[in-house]
Scaffold this active site. Sequence first.
Site, PDB file in Angstrom:
ATOM      1  N   ASP A   6       6.923   5.465  -5.880  1.00 45.15           N
ATOM      2  CA  ASP A   6       7.004   4.423  -4.852  1.00 45.15           C
ATOM      3  C   ASP A   6       8.042   4.851  -3.829  1.00 45.15           C
ATOM      4  OD1 ASP A   6       7.062   2.052  -3.384  1.00 45.15           O
ATOM      5  OD2 ASP A   6       8.452   1.085  -4.783  1.00 45.15           O
ATOM      6  N   TYR A  95      -6.835  -9.491   5.095  1.00 49.40           N
ATOM      7  CA  TYR A  95      -5.844  -9.255   6.145  1.00 49.40           C
ATOM      8  C   TYR A  95      -6.624  -8.858   7.377  1.00 49.40           C
ATOM      9  CZ  TYR A  95      -0.861  -8.215   7.126  1.00 49.40           C
ATOM     10  OH  TYR A  95       0.445  -8.243   7.569  1.00 49.40           O
ATOM     11  N   GLY A 102       1.401  -2.405   3.973  1.00 50.75           N
ATOM     12  CA  GLY A 102       2.083  -1.336   3.263  1.00 50.75           C
ATOM     13  C   GLY A 102       1.512  -1.160   1.870  1.00 50.75           C
ATOM     14  N   ASP A 104       2.928  -0.359  -0.860  1.00 49.94           N
ATOM     15  CA  ASP A 104       3.773  -0.969  -1.889  1.00 49.94           C
ATOM     16  C   ASP A 104       3.456  -2.455  -2.041  1.00 49.94           C
ATOM     17  OD1 ASP A 104       4.802  -1.236   0.744  1.00 49.94           O
ATOM     18  OD2 ASP A 104       6.798  -1.675   0.003  1.00 49.94           O
TER      19      ASP A 104
END
Length: 249
Positions: A6, A95, A102, A104
């Site tokens: 990450d 979305y 992102g 993450d």
Amino acid sequence: MLLAADVGNTQTVFGLYDGATLVEHWRVTTEEHRTGDELGILLGRLLDVATVTGICLSSTVPALVRAYEEWAERWTGATLLVLGPGTKTGIPIRYDDPREVGPDRIANAVAALERYGAPCIVVDFGTSTNFDVVSPAGEYVGGVLAPGIEISMDALFARAARLVKVDFVEPPAVIGKTTAAALQSGLVYGFAGQVDRIVEQIRGELGAEARCIATGGLAELIAPHARTVEKVDPWLTLEGLRLVWARNA
């Protein structure tokens, strides 16, 4: 063995998985200009690369994706999966432009849905403080981005000549009797209040009492003072990467 990576703007977290078990983890400073060879030297000191058969990468630093590709190709025999558009996640992304989200944030939503069910809210204390929302239908529906704790405090110290940096620790009381204690109180209770207000607004829009899970490096400092946070899950993003890897195997 799977290596989950990450890569954030400030820090990078690595997790080594044996099946579904996180057996080791490391946190290092993100350096945007690292090369694939430099990553090879760094990671060679942390783990036995020869045991790694797969790598799942989330990176909010686009320049580093190529470096990880170079490292994986030259230094390992492992397959690299970069979480991004087109990756199977098992969660619908509602979305306006999914490419803007992102990776993450997607990993957090995937792991939170799997571990805690829908609806849920993830608060990730990173360079920015991210609030990511999974609807009652199990869809990623967006969230909130706010300035992160460390960059907010750094901006304050840079603008106020008489203030000095303090340790990010819990203050002895809300009312600070020293400048350091007053700053620590503002940090802890200020950000805890921000979390509570935003989570309450999100729950109101969802029309549901969504569970709230905190993650990120400073989650354990802030979460105990935020009444809306029900659980701290420090390795949530890594777990999301493990799940995404399994869904693309």
